[in-house]
Enzyme design. Structure first.
Site, short mmCIF file in Angstrom:
data_model
loop_
_atom_site.label_atom_id
_atom_site.label_comp_id
_atom_site.label_asym_id
_atom_site.label_seq_id
_atom_site.Cartn_x
_atom_site.Cartn_y
_atom_site.Cartn_z
N GLY A 1 19.25 -45.29 -49.95
CA GLY A 1 18.98 -46.62 -50.50
C GLY A 1 19.51 -46.85 -51.89
CD GLU A 2 21.85 -49.50 -55.84
OE1 GLU A 2 22.58 -48.51 -55.63
OE2 GLU A 2 21.43 -49.79 -56.97
CB CYS B 1 22.65 -39.65 -49.46
SG CYS B 1 22.40 -41.35 -49.23
CB CYS C 1 17.09 -35.81 -54.35
SG CYS C 1 18.23 -37.14 -53.94
CG ASN D 1 27.83 -33.48 -48.33
OD1 ASN D 1 28.13 -32.32 -48.09
ND2 ASN D 1 26.84 -33.81 -49.13
CB SER E 1 27.91 -44.42 -57.27
OG SER E 1 26.71 -43.69 -57.21
CG LEU E 2 33.48 -45.53 -61.69
CD1 LEU E 2 32.80 -46.88 -61.88
CD2 LEU E 2 33.77 -44.90 -63.05
CG HIS E 3 32.30 -43.11 -55.55
ND1 HIS E 3 31.90 -41.83 -55.83
CD2 HIS E 3 31.18 -43.77 -55.17
CE1 HIS E 3 30.59 -41.73 -55.61
NE2 HIS E 3 30.14 -42.89 -55.22
CB SER F 1 21.95 -42.53 -58.66
OG SER F 1 23.28 -42.67 -58.22
CB CYS G 1 27.18 -43.54 -48.01
SG CYS G 1 25.40 -43.35 -48.12
CB CYS H 1 21.68 -48.31 -48.14
SG CYS H 1 22.34 -48.97 -49.69
CB CYS I 1 29.18 -46.74 -49.96
SG CYS I 1 28.38 -47.69 -51.27
CD GLU J 1 18.13 -37.84 -44.75
OE1 GLU J 1 18.76 -37.31 -45.70
OE2 GLU J 1 18.66 -38.17 -43.69
#
Ligand code: SAH
Ligand code: SF4
Length: 369
Positions: free
Chosen positions: A168-169, A340, A111, A297, A221-223, A198, A125, A118, A122, A97
């Site tokens: 993906g990372e 994502c 983006c 989301n 990305s902390l969260h 990111s 996600c 991935c 997470c 995407e």
């Protein structure tokens, strides 16, 4: 089963040197290579036929041997807010995407994805819920932005920013992501300061990235602000706990002299509490950074809700008491599954075509030493 179709070579895979050699071999004068190059990367046309200062026979010869890009648009959705979400089909059938966001201030931000799926898992996600299929090549990463640049050019507009924040990372596909970033700068003319990578927090790669001395921006990305809470959301935290991660971030900021960004997806009642906000404020003490909060989301594989506005505002206000600026990111394209991995999930659910290209990869195997 994936059907692999034979196809012409991708012209964007050639360097200027390759192109010069190719056209010389075809008996063309020396200046032709630069002409073709300018059509590709400056005028950004989407067909050889539009390269009007080339002889017709050469346009046809190029068209017979090359294609303008390796990506096929499989599905596309347009949001009421102007956001465009694209699902691309790759040569082996993998789906990825990309999103284009148009802002009133004339920013046009693509983006883009760096992997099909991935491996980081997470929990909230949609991409993480799919598992990992394969790395994207540098060309596949780069071309997602190029296609948007091409569409914008046709409307007299220009792509201004790129974020590596799709599926993906990026730091689990480090070399290809960095090679793609270099092409965004060199071939598409996007300034390093208009590009953001990111990462979920692969510590050795953050240090390596700091040592590249690129002016490209970094978002982590902390969260969550404690190891227990972060590990529950992001399994990668067990390998690279917060102490190591924040130390690597401090190294990046010191080395680059740049402010960095932290991403924080706000989940109602979980990581949006005043206690979490205070813990985060203490964790980031003295670090030159900005925090982007974004209400979750919702995705099929995770039972959580986005934080309500009052909680978002309270979270931001608490961070301000630690002199940390935070903004709530506008959720773009929410009506078109622009989170994502969400469009791909939806299309696949709808098609239920059978056959699964996604392999399960052990997180430990995917991480750098
Ligand atoms: N792998 C990289 C970049 C892609 S994900 C990374 O994790 O940083 C881009 C951002 O979207 C990350 O901050 C990620 O945590 C966030 N994200 C993923 N799923 C989300 C969801 N369902 N709602 C809100 N943000 C999400
Ligand atoms: Fe991968 Fe980023 Fe999704 Fe985590 S949030 S699973 S690292 S794409």
């Amino acid at each position: 089963m994936t059907i692999v179709l034979p196809q012409k070579a991708d012209i964007y895979g050639l360097t200027l040197q390759d192109l010069t050699g190719l056209l010389a071999g075809w008996g063309q004068p020396k200046f032709r290579a630069k002409q073709v190059w300018d059509w590709l990367y400056d005028s950004r046309v989407d067909s050889f036929d539009k390269m009007t200062n080339l002889p017709r026979a050469l346009r046809e010869q190029l068209d017979g041997a090359y294609r303008l890009g390796a990506l096929e648009v499989d599905a596309e959705q347009h949001s009421v807010d102007g956001t465009v979400k694209r699902l691309f089909r790759l040569h082996d059938g993998q789906l990825i995407e990309s999103v284009l966001m148009e802002y009133d201030d004339e920013r046009r931000t693509a983006c883009i994805s760096t992997q099909a799926g991935c491996a980081m898992g997470c929990v909230f996600c949609a991409t993480g819920q799919m598992g990992f299929a394969r790395q994207l090549t540098a060309d596949e990463i780069f071309e997602q932005a190029l296609y948007f640049a091409r569409d914008l050019e046709a409307k007299g507009d220009r792509l201004s920013n790129v974020v590596l924040m799709g599926m993906g990372e990026p730091f689990h596909n480090y070399d290809n992501s960095i090679a793609a970033v270099r092409r965004l700068m060199n071939d598409l003319g996007i300034g390093a300061r208009h590009i953001t990578i990111s990462t979920v927090g692969l510590v050795p790669m953050i240090r390596r990235f700091a040592d590249e001395d690129l002016q490209v921006k970094l978002a982590v990305s902390l969260h969550a602000a404690t190891d227990a809470e972060r590990s529950a959301l992001l399994p990668v935290n067990r390998r690279y706990p917060l102490n190591d991660l924040i130390a690597a971030c401090r190294y990046y900021v010191r080395k680059s002299g740049r402010r960095m960004t932290f991403e924080w997806t706000l989940i109602n009642g979980q990581n949006d509490t005043p206690v979490q906000a205070h813990t985060l404020g203490q964790l980031l003490n003295g670090l030159n950074c900005h925090v982007n909060v974004i209400p979750l989301n919702p995705t099929g594989g995770f039972e959580g809700d986005p934080s309500v506005t009052a909680r978002v505002e309270q979270f931001i206000a608490i961070l301000a008491t630690y002199n940390i600026t935070a903004t709530s990111r506008v959720r773009r394209g929410i009506d078109i599954d622009a989170g994502c991995g969400q469009l791909k999930s939806k299309v696949e659910r709808a098609r239920r075509a059978g056959g699964d290209d996604t392999a399960t990869v052990d997180l430990e195997d995917a991480l750098p030493e």
